[in-house]
Design an enzyme around this catalytic site. Sequence first.
Site, mmCIF file in Angstrom:
data_model
loop_
_atom_site.group_PDB
_atom_site.id
_atom_site.type_symbol
_atom_site.label_atom_id
_atom_site.label_comp_id
_atom_site.label_asym_id
_atom_site.label_seq_id
_atom_site.Cartn_x
_atom_site.Cartn_y
_atom_site.Cartn_z
ATOM 1 N N MET A 1 0.822 -1.190 0.000
ATOM 2 C CA MET A 1 0.000 0.000 0.000
ATOM 3 C C MET A 1 0.870 1.258 0.000
ATOM 4 O O MET A 1 1.848 1.341 0.761
ATOM 5 C CB MET A 1 -0.924 -0.009 1.222
ATOM 6 C CG MET A 1 -2.065 -1.012 1.063
ATOM 7 S SD MET A 1 -3.314 -0.817 2.336
ATOM 8 C CE MET A 1 -2.424 -1.417 3.743
ATOM 9 N N GLN A 54 5.479 -4.484 -6.213
ATOM 10 C CA GLN A 54 4.366 -4.176 -7.106
ATOM 11 C C GLN A 54 4.755 -3.041 -8.048
ATOM 12 O O GLN A 54 5.252 -2.000 -7.615
ATOM 13 C CB GLN A 54 3.109 -3.779 -6.330
ATOM 14 C CG GLN A 54 1.927 -3.723 -7.296
ATOM 15 C CD GLN A 54 0.651 -3.222 -6.679
ATOM 16 O OE1 GLN A 54 0.598 -2.090 -6.222
ATOM 17 N NE2 GLN A 54 -0.379 -4.057 -6.680
ATOM 18 N N CYS A 83 -5.376 0.430 -9.430
ATOM 19 C CA CYS A 83 -5.292 1.708 -8.719
ATOM 20 C C CYS A 83 -6.250 2.734 -9.355
ATOM 21 O O CYS A 83 -6.166 3.007 -10.550
ATOM 22 C CB CYS A 83 -3.865 2.250 -8.744
ATOM 23 S SG CYS A 83 -3.751 3.830 -7.888
ATOM 24 N N LYS A 122 -2.904 -7.776 -9.919
ATOM 25 C CA LYS A 122 -3.977 -7.401 -8.989
ATOM 26 C C LYS A 122 -4.962 -6.526 -9.741
ATOM 27 O O LYS A 122 -4.558 -5.523 -10.351
ATOM 28 C CB LYS A 122 -3.389 -6.651 -7.791
ATOM 29 C CG LYS A 122 -4.437 -6.194 -6.790
ATOM 30 C CD LYS A 122 -3.786 -5.852 -5.448
ATOM 31 C CE LYS A 122 -4.800 -5.375 -4.436
ATOM 32 N NZ LYS A 122 -4.911 -3.910 -4.397
ATOM 33 N N ASN A 183 -9.685 -10.062 -2.100
ATOM 34 C CA ASN A 183 -9.310 -8.822 -1.405
ATOM 35 C C ASN A 183 -10.498 -7.867 -1.326
ATOM 36 O O ASN A 183 -11.297 -7.776 -2.246
ATOM 37 C CB ASN A 183 -8.146 -8.138 -2.147
ATOM 38 C CG ASN A 183 -7.834 -6.752 -1.609
ATOM 39 O OD1 ASN A 183 -7.880 -5.768 -2.344
ATOM 40 N ND2 ASN A 183 -7.533 -6.646 -0.336
ATOM 41 N N GLY A 184 -10.550 -7.162 -0.190
ATOM 42 C CA GLY A 184 -11.542 -6.113 -0.020
ATOM 43 C C GLY A 184 -12.499 -6.390 1.118
ATOM 44 O O GLY A 184 -13.234 -7.364 1.095
ATOM 45 N N GLY A 207 -5.685 -5.310 3.541
ATOM 46 C CA GLY A 207 -5.070 -4.006 3.311
ATOM 47 C C GLY A 207 -5.208 -3.099 4.524
ATOM 48 O O GLY A 207 -4.410 -3.151 5.464
ATOM 49 N N ARG A 208 -6.272 -2.306 4.520
ATOM 50 C CA ARG A 208 -6.385 -1.233 5.512
ATOM 51 C C ARG A 208 -6.367 -1.720 6.956
ATOM 52 O O ARG A 208 -5.772 -1.076 7.816
ATOM 53 C CB ARG A 208 -7.662 -0.418 5.255
ATOM 54 C CG ARG A 208 -7.568 0.445 4.008
ATOM 55 C CD ARG A 208 -8.932 0.855 3.533
ATOM 56 N NE ARG A 208 -9.749 -0.317 3.238
ATOM 57 C CZ ARG A 208 -11.049 -0.293 2.998
ATOM 58 N NH1 ARG A 208 -11.684 0.856 3.009
ATOM 59 N NH2 ARG A 208 -11.708 -1.402 2.725
#
Length: 294
Positions: A1, A54, A83, A122, A183-184, A207-208
Amino acid sequence: MYEITDVSFRLLCKKYGAGLTFTEMLSPMALARGNKSTLRLFDVQFKERPVGIQLMGQNVEEIKKAIKVVENKVDIIDFNFGCPVENIVKQGAGAALLKRPEKIREIIRAAKSVTKVPISIKIRSGWDKKSINAVEIAKIAEEEGCCFITVHGKTKTQDRGMETDWEIIKQVKENVSIPVVGNGGVNSPEDAKRMFDKTGCDYIMVGREASRNPYIFKQINDYLQKGDYKEVTKKDKIKFFKEYLELAERYQPKFRYIKYHAMYMTKGIKGGKELRLRLSQTKDIKEIRKILQI
Ligand SMILES: Cc1cc2nc3c(=O)[nH]c(=O)nc-3n(C[C@H](O)[C@H](O)[C@H](O)COP(=O)(O)O)c2cc1C
């Protein structure tokens, strides 16, 4: 990230059970030209391996050159085709490439032509609701020999607050035989289990939540293996940040990264709002240590 996954943070995630971590997205053009500040962001260390880099770009010649700069230090080269940031999309990179599946094929093929390092991609579910094409792109990734595909179940145009669509992850899983990383919206061990159960995905990317709680990986692994996990206390949160800080003192990321981590990792602490305001005004590590009394 972006501006989060520096080496110190990746090492912390690894310590707490992350199986694989990635650098933030880096520009192939900057790497190929030897841009000093980008090379500083390519901060991988031997002891964190396996680790992936990445790349985010669309110019195949630059991508090929960048691969030559990084290939000896990484175990996977991942391409960012998701992105949504406007200045990235304007360059025709990131999520813009979701509109050009054949360009994605060209990028993967070019990358594979110059390296033996495994390639992954991704993606998001599609550009917008009317053009969901994750399955089509996943098939391209499979045909071109990618080692896995990560699917973030959101379109490029979807608002931040909107729920992630896990159904598209399931569809991708049903249509390709390479491993699928879901993911998510995984913010707890229970979410992780639900993601596995609902989508059949092979792995999960967090992620977050990891930026707020790097211990999430241990919690997820414990929950999946034993059905139970330890909750994180305020004391734990400070301890995790202290561990990050000790690593950061060694690896020296830009101070901005350290400050962000101090702010993210103190989220959820009682009185944290005021604490984070003070942290946001700090100018060096000494000030952070004083505020957190560490
Ligand atoms: C601050 C921030 C920076 C991010 N940077 C990247 C990045 O460099 N590369 C990438 O593939 N995704 C990036 N993402 C997206 C996340 O990897 C992830 O796909 C997204 O946040 C959804 O997963 P989550 O719900 O677990 O956070 C970023 C997200 C945030 C919030």
